[in-house]
Design a protein around this motif. Structure first.
Motif, PDB file in Angstrom:
ATOM      1  N   THR A 456      -4.857   7.525  -5.695  1.00  0.00           N
ATOM      2  CA  THR A 456      -4.174   7.644  -5.142  1.00  0.00           C
ATOM      3  C   THR A 456      -5.211   7.291  -4.279  1.00  0.00           C
ATOM      4  OG1 THR A 456      -2.352   9.367  -5.170  1.00  0.00           O
ATOM      5  CG2 THR A 456      -2.383   9.194  -2.975  1.00  0.00           C
ATOM      6  N   VAL A 457      -6.087   7.734  -3.796  1.00  0.00           N
ATOM      7  CA  VAL A 457      -7.135   7.392  -2.717  1.00  0.00           C
ATOM      8  C   VAL A 457      -6.928   5.472  -2.472  1.00  0.00           C
ATOM      9  CG1 VAL A 457      -8.795   7.731  -1.267  1.00  0.00           C
ATOM     10  CG2 VAL A 457      -7.662   9.243  -1.816  1.00  0.00           C
ATOM     11  N   LEU A 458      -7.530   5.439  -3.933  1.00  0.00           N
ATOM     12  CA  LEU A 458      -8.048   3.805  -4.120  1.00  0.00           C
ATOM     13  C   LEU A 458      -6.829   3.458  -4.851  1.00  0.00           C
ATOM     14  CD1 LEU A 458     -10.661   4.938  -7.480  1.00  0.00           C
ATOM     15  CD2 LEU A 458     -11.437   3.955  -5.410  1.00  0.00           C
ATOM     16  N   MET A 459      -6.043   3.757  -4.256  1.00  0.00           N
ATOM     17  CA  MET A 459      -4.840   2.557  -4.965  1.00  0.00           C
ATOM     18  C   MET A 459      -4.290   2.023  -3.425  1.00  0.00           C
ATOM     19  SD  MET A 459      -2.564   3.221  -8.163  1.00  0.00           S
ATOM     20  CE  MET A 459      -2.407   1.133  -8.220  1.00  0.00           C
ATOM     21  N   GLU A 460      -3.920   3.497  -2.182  1.00  0.00           N
ATOM     22  CA  GLU A 460      -3.647   3.234  -1.049  1.00  0.00           C
ATOM     23  C   GLU A 460      -4.663   1.867  -0.036  1.00  0.00           C
ATOM     24  OE1 GLU A 460      -2.431   7.155   0.181  1.00  0.00           O
ATOM     25  OE2 GLU A 460      -4.285   7.144   0.928  1.00  0.00           O
ATOM     26  N   ASN A 461      -6.070   1.905  -0.719  1.00  0.00           N
ATOM     27  CA  ASN A 461      -6.537   1.805   0.093  1.00  0.00           C
ATOM     28  C   ASN A 461      -6.894  -0.114  -0.440  1.00  0.00           C
ATOM     29  OD1 ASN A 461      -7.162   2.821   3.155  1.00  0.00           O
ATOM     30  ND2 ASN A 461      -6.939   4.954   0.614  1.00  0.00           N
ATOM     31  N   HIS A 462      -6.329  -0.354  -2.105  1.00  0.00           N
ATOM     32  CA  HIS A 462      -6.624  -1.271  -2.360  1.00  0.00           C
ATOM     33  C   HIS A 462      -7.931  -1.812  -3.078  1.00  0.00           C
ATOM     34  CE1 HIS A 462      -3.713  -2.228   0.807  1.00  0.00           C
ATOM     35  NE2 HIS A 462      -2.261  -1.991  -0.248  1.00  0.00           N
ATOM     36  N   ILE A 463      -8.331  -0.956  -3.299  1.00  0.00           N
ATOM     37  CA  ILE A 463      -9.871  -1.063  -4.008  1.00  0.00           C
ATOM     38  C   ILE A 463      -9.561  -0.513  -5.640  1.00  0.00           C
ATOM     39  CG2 ILE A 463     -11.948   0.381  -4.211  1.00  0.00           C
ATOM     40  CD1 ILE A 463     -11.291   1.889  -1.358  1.00  0.00           C
ATOM     41  N   PRO A 464     -10.330  -1.926  -5.887  1.00  0.00           N
ATOM     42  CA  PRO A 464     -10.257  -2.317  -7.397  1.00  0.00           C
ATOM     43  C   PRO A 464     -11.203  -0.946  -8.235  1.00  0.00           C
ATOM     44  CG  PRO A 464     -10.813  -4.756  -6.478  1.00  0.00           C
ATOM     45  CD  PRO A 464     -10.941  -2.782  -5.655  1.00  0.00           C
ATOM     46  N   HIS A 465     -10.557  -0.746  -9.860  1.00  0.00           N
ATOM     47  CA  HIS A 465     -11.349   0.451 -10.274  1.00  0.00           C
ATOM     48  C   HIS A 465     -10.959   0.758 -11.504  1.00  0.00           C
ATOM     49  CE1 HIS A 465      -7.688   2.361  -8.878  1.00  0.00           C
ATOM     50  NE2 HIS A 465      -7.453   3.117 -10.178  1.00  0.00           N
ATOM     51  N   ASP A 466     -11.476   1.140 -12.877  1.00  0.00           N
ATOM     52  CA  ASP A 466     -11.458   1.682 -14.197  1.00  0.00           C
ATOM     53  C   ASP A 466     -11.049   3.030 -14.150  1.00  0.00           C
ATOM     54  OD1 ASP A 466     -13.551   0.617 -13.567  1.00  0.00           O
ATOM     55  OD2 ASP A 466     -13.877  -1.144 -14.931  1.00  0.00           O
ATOM     56  N   PRO A 669      -0.239  -2.880   3.374  1.00  0.00           N
ATOM     57  CA  PRO A 669       0.111  -1.558   3.474  1.00  0.00           C
ATOM     58  C   PRO A 669       0.130  -1.144   2.039  1.00  0.00           C
ATOM     59  CG  PRO A 669       2.813  -2.381   3.370  1.00  0.00           C
ATOM     60  CD  PRO A 669       1.270  -3.457   3.477  1.00  0.00           C
ATOM     61  N   PRO A 670      -0.485   0.417   1.833  1.00  0.00           N
ATOM     62  CA  PRO A 670      -0.223   1.121   0.980  1.00  0.00           C
ATOM     63  C   PRO A 670       0.498   1.043   0.058  1.00  0.00           C
ATOM     64  CG  PRO A 670      -1.252   2.363   2.616  1.00  0.00           C
ATOM     65  CD  PRO A 670      -0.205   1.233   3.217  1.00  0.00           C
ATOM     66  N   VAL A 691       1.931  -6.107  -6.063  1.00  0.00           N
ATOM     67  CA  VAL A 691       3.205  -5.546  -6.161  1.00  0.00           C
ATOM     68  C   VAL A 691       3.910  -4.200  -5.225  1.00  0.00           C
ATOM     69  CG1 VAL A 691       4.621  -4.260  -8.417  1.00  0.00           C
ATOM     70  CG2 VAL A 691       2.587  -5.360  -8.474  1.00  0.00           C
ATOM     71  N   ASN A 692       4.816  -5.190  -4.955  1.00  0.00           N
ATOM     72  CA  ASN A 692       5.782  -4.245  -3.520  1.00  0.00           C
ATOM     73  C   ASN A 692       6.769  -3.468  -3.967  1.00  0.00           C
ATOM     74  OD1 ASN A 692       6.304  -3.684  -0.841  1.00  0.00           O
ATOM     75  ND2 ASN A 692       8.090  -5.491  -1.745  1.00  0.00           N
ATOM     76  N   THR A 693       6.152  -1.836  -3.684  1.00  0.00           N
ATOM     77  CA  THR A 693       7.189  -0.679  -3.849  1.00  0.00           C
ATOM     78  C   THR A 693       7.390  -0.222  -1.958  1.00  0.00           C
ATOM     79  OG1 THR A 693       5.204   0.711  -3.202  1.00  0.00           O
ATOM     80  CG2 THR A 693       5.380   0.435  -5.598  1.00  0.00           C
ATOM     81  N   THR A 694       7.687  -0.838  -1.230  1.00  0.00           N
ATOM     82  CA  THR A 694       7.869  -0.883   0.175  1.00  0.00           C
ATOM     83  C   THR A 694       9.369  -0.223  -0.352  1.00  0.00           C
ATOM     84  OG1 THR A 694       6.518  -1.748   0.737  1.00  0.00           O
ATOM     85  CG2 THR A 694       8.198  -0.882   2.022  1.00  0.00           C
ATOM     86  N   SER A 695      10.456   1.062   0.218  1.00  0.00           N
ATOM     87  CA  SER A 695      10.822   1.209  -0.147  1.00  0.00           C
ATOM     88  C   SER A 695      11.561   2.825   0.493  1.00  0.00           C
ATOM     89  CB  SER A 695      11.474   1.453  -1.646  1.00  0.00           C
ATOM     90  OG  SER A 695      10.913   2.035  -1.579  1.00  0.00           O
ATOM     91  N   GLY A 696      12.705   3.110   0.406  1.00  0.00           N
ATOM     92  CA  GLY A 696      13.393   4.180   1.684  1.00  0.00           C
ATOM     93  C   GLY A 696      12.520   5.657   0.496  1.00  0.00           C
ATOM     94  N   PRO A 697      12.633   6.936   1.515  1.00  0.00           N
ATOM     95  CA  PRO A 697      11.642   7.862   0.641  1.00  0.00           C
ATOM     96  C   PRO A 697      12.199   8.776  -0.481  1.00  0.00           C
ATOM     97  CG  PRO A 697      13.903   8.251   2.614  1.00  0.00           C
ATOM     98  CD  PRO A 697      13.425   6.993   2.260  1.00  0.00           C
ATOM     99  N   VAL A 698      12.788   8.406  -1.068  1.00  0.00           N
ATOM    100  CA  VAL A 698      12.933   8.927  -2.637  1.00  0.00           C
ATOM    101  C   VAL A 698      13.095   7.626  -3.486  1.00  0.00           C
ATOM    102  CG1 VAL A 698      14.330  11.156  -1.671  1.00  0.00           C
ATOM    103  CG2 VAL A 698      15.580   8.608  -2.017  1.00  0.00           C
TER     104      VAL A 698
END
Length: 760
Positions: A456-466, A669-670, A691-698
């Motif tokens: 969650t932390v890595l992805m919302e801050n756009h940090i590549p990882h494996d 944005p995250p 990849v855009n996931t920006t949408s409503g709250p649910v």
């Protein structure tokens, strides 16, 4: 096939013939798992078996785009191969997986235990569809399933199947009708199954085998199993309710060996028809901890035997309580599989019509995001429909919903081929830690929540990882990483401890949380952290419940991990559990544990002093490296609760340790997920994905909200931009070379952006 005699493999007389000590032997038996799950413990018994090195010229090493129709008996009534192929061509597919049979046969099976689909009449559905697909250049994988048989087949060959302790047959209670179950040594899964596979491959134009449900749970007491186990251990098979754990462990060692041999026999039969014939089966959740008497199959089997790594990731859970998986779950699976075997196609099996409610469509926007997310990590698609193709079933609403993603892969196949996630940050995945969760202690949440929180932390801050997976682990695998994260990796062997000591001592960075290294590889708690010198703290012998009314006190207000907050607060959020430890002389203490401050009555809700001798956050220098240790659970809390404090602390810790060596910077944005992959075929070739996931709250998502004016800066080890190609963009895109690498500006992101670029 002659009679009912089962051919038994030659088994060793004792575990020593596999190069096992008794310690290894008992450990291996204690680490089995449900489904096809990671099982490096079997590697201990199988260290000489080499991983398959696939020839990149084989079709299954190219980007696959698979449709899987799990046909019901009634789907054969009006089966139209032409219409199926029409859908495959329009949908962008290059492969169809379709029923051969095993439980119900979709061809005119002449073998003695055949169960030909009565709805098919005189037709041969498998032949019709395989011929039709091959005429259009579409590959065909035949689905087989030998988990059990119907009553009339069992009555013909009662000695072929699983027996309970009383010699009675065992039925699968979750099927309707209840099937008579078969084991690894019985005739049904062995001589008959291999003859079956041979017949299909010889008489039909199919390009390989999908082995559905290859395992069985529990203990089989049929005569072949009794004889084989007696030869292996010198003992009778254990009785579940009367046996000690060590006896069950011993049984599972044997079962794992037999399960692997069973898979190998099927694979060898497939490969006898040519190396271009594919053999694969499914891998289940990396978060499932399994059970004590499971299939005896794991990721080690997949690594050794499967040509394509396929993991199941439907958007919703299978149980009675419905829920949606995180939208990045497919991405996580691909990163995991690619970390396991980088040069093999990693595929997510999803369903356009779900699984538990498989006769109606899954949410269409979520499905599109699901596919783009998988693609962004270098993964491929396996669309599993539990009827016919989407235009020939009860609910057609998801027909061609996948076409954009499939056609994108088709149109860019050469550029996408053999890509893996690019990263210098690794999440350490410990199978022994996962197994330890089978005996759940009071201070543990569900396994995997810590990994999800880190992601969650890595992805919302756009940090590549494996992922760095702890089977077959060697020093060489550590060298690619600037930072390794231990998300409550409780169980570490001495070999692993030594590798981490060397990694940090030579300049590597480490983040560890909670009980990491506090247990050995067998799950036995230690008196001190195995990595205590690396962490710079010693265990006090106590872990405390800090779920409610608990905080951390900021001791070092100027430290970069807390300085953004310390001007406005002296306390930070704490929950979950906390390990009480004491710092060594040179360890820098950033935050300390605050004893519980009861909230009732409010008048008494206070303590004399916030700070204690027990740190919750420390920094330590070890050799040339640096370590941040969290004595609490910010990773787990980032997933389960999501409070800003633990997420901020983790992000700052990562940024502090890696600094400018994070290869990507962006203002996205995250809710915009970023993927960066690199080619195994040609050096300095990369693909950037948004990849855009920006949408409503649910969930499920009703509509995507476009994101405007995104910029991305990429800096990869000082390389400079040589060439680029925009693969997909829904707005204007400007790319320019910079001193640090390259900069990209995108005016609008609707769902997916992709760019291939070369550096030098």
């Amino acid at each position: 096939m002659k009679g009912n005699k089962t051919r038994l493999p030659n088994l060793p007389e004792s575990p020593k013939e596999f190069g096992l000590t008794r310690r290894d032997f008992l450990h291996i038996g204690g680490v089995f798992t449900g489904g096809m799950l990671l099982s490096p413990s079997f590697a201990t018994a199988n260290t000489n078996k080499a991983s398959i090195k696939l020839d990149a010229s084989h079709w299954y090493q190219k980007p696959v785009r698979i449709m899987h129709t799990v046909l019901r008996e009634i789907d054969a009534r009006n089966y139209n191969p032409g219409k199926v192929v029409e859908y495959l061509k329009k949908g962008g597919y290059n492969t169809l997986c379709v029923n051969a049979g095993g439980i119900v046969d979709f061809f005119q099976n002449p073998l003695p235990a055949g169960n030909i689909n009565k709805e098919m009449g005189e037709r041969d559905i498998l032949r019709e569809i395989s011929n039709a697909c091959h005429q259009e250049g579409i590959k065909v994988i035949a689905r087989i399933d030998f988990r059990g048989v119907e009553e009339h087949v069992y009555q013909k060959f009662p000695d072929w199947f699983i027996k309970d302790i009383n010699g009675d047959p065992v039925k699968l209670t979750y099927t309707k009708p209840q099937l008579y179950a078969s084991c690894y040594l019985g005739q049904h899964r062995n001589d008959y199954a291999n003859e079956y596979v041979s017949y299909v491959l010889k008489n039909h134009q199919v390009d390989g085998i999908w082995h559905n449900s290859p395992g069985f749970n529990g203990i089989c007491y049929c005569q072949p199993c009794r004889d084989s186990f007696q030869k292996f251990s010198g003992k009778a098979l254990p009785i579940v309710r009367e046996s000690m754990p060590e006896e069950i462990s011993e049984y599972m060692v044997w079962k794992r060996i037999e399960a692997d041999r069973y898979m190998e026999r099927i694979k060898n039969t497939v490969k006898s028809f040519g190396d271009d014939k594919v053999y694969t089966a499914e891998i289940f959740s990396i978060y499932d901890v399994g059970q004590n008497l499971d299939w005896g199959l794991g990721f080690e089997n997949a690594r050794d035997h499967f040509d394509i790594l396929v993991s199941v990731a439907f958007m919703t859970g299978h149980g009675a309580d419905k829920y949606y998986f995180d939208l990045n779950y497919g991405t996580t699976i691909i990163k995991f599989l690619k970390s396991m075997v980088p040069d093999r196609e990693a595929v997510v099996m999803y369903g356009g019509n779900g699984t538990s409610h498989r006769l109606v469509a899954d949410p269409s926007i979520d499905l599109k995001i699901w596919l783009w997310q998988i693609l962004s990590a270098g993964g491929r698609f396996w669309n599993c429909y539990f009827t016919n193709v989407p235009t020939l079933t009860h609910d057609n609403r998801n027909a061609y919903n996948e076409t954009e993603a499939y056609n994108f892969v088709r149109d860019n196949e050469k550029l996408l081929e053999q890509h893996i996630p690019y990263s210098n940050i690794g999440i350490y995945y410990s199978n022994t830690t996962r197994e330890s969760y089978r005996t759940k202690s009071e201070d543990e949440d569900g396994f995997g929540n810590e990994i999800r929180g880190i992601e969650t932390v890595l992805m919302e801050n756009h940090i590549p990882h494996d992922f760095l997976i702890n089977d077959h682990i060697e020093e060489e695998k550590f060298r690619k990483y600037k930072l390794i994260i231990l998300p409550n990796v409780k169980c570490l062997s001495q070999k692993e401890i030594t590798l981490f000591e060397k990694f940090v001592d030579s300049g590597g960075k480490l983040i560890a949380t909670y009980a990491s290294s506090l247990f050995d590889e067998n799950g036995t708690e230690l008196k001190n952290y195995g990595l205590n010198e690396v962490f710079g703290v010693d265990y006090s012998g106590k872990r405390v419940n800090t779920k409610s009314d608990n905080y951390q006190y900021i001791l070092d207000k100027g430290h970069p991990l807390v300085s953004p907050d310390s001007g406005e607060t002296e306390l930070l959020f704490n929950a979950g559990h906390t390990t009480l430890c004491k710092p060594m002389a040179n360890t820098q203490v950033v935050c300390t544990w605050v004893p519980t401050i009861q909230n009732q009555p409010p008048d008494k809700s206070w303590v004399d002093k916030f700070s204690t001798e027990y740190p919750t956050l420390t920094e330590n220098i070890y050799g040339k490296g640096k370590v941040i240790y969290f004595a609490n659970q910010p990773d787990m809390l980032s997933h389960t609760i999501g409070h800003a404090d633990p997420r901020n602390l983790l992000h700052r810790a990562i940024s502090y340790l890696v600094g400018t060596e994070v290869p990507v910077e962006t203002n996205a944005p995250p809710s915009v997920n970023l993927g960066l992959t690199t080619s195994l075929i040609e050096k300095h070739q990369y693909i950037l994905s948004l990849v855009n996931t920006t949408s409503g709250p649910v969930r499920p998502i009703r509509a995507l909200i476009p994101v405007q004016d995104i910029w991305i800066k990429i800096n990869i080890d000082g390389e400079t931009l040589m060439d680029y190609k925009i693969l997909r963009c829904q707005g204007d895109c400007v790319v320019r070379k910079s001193e640090q690498g390259l900069e990209i500006k995108i005016s609008k992101l609707e769902d997916y952006f992709s760019m291939h670029f070369s550096m030098g």
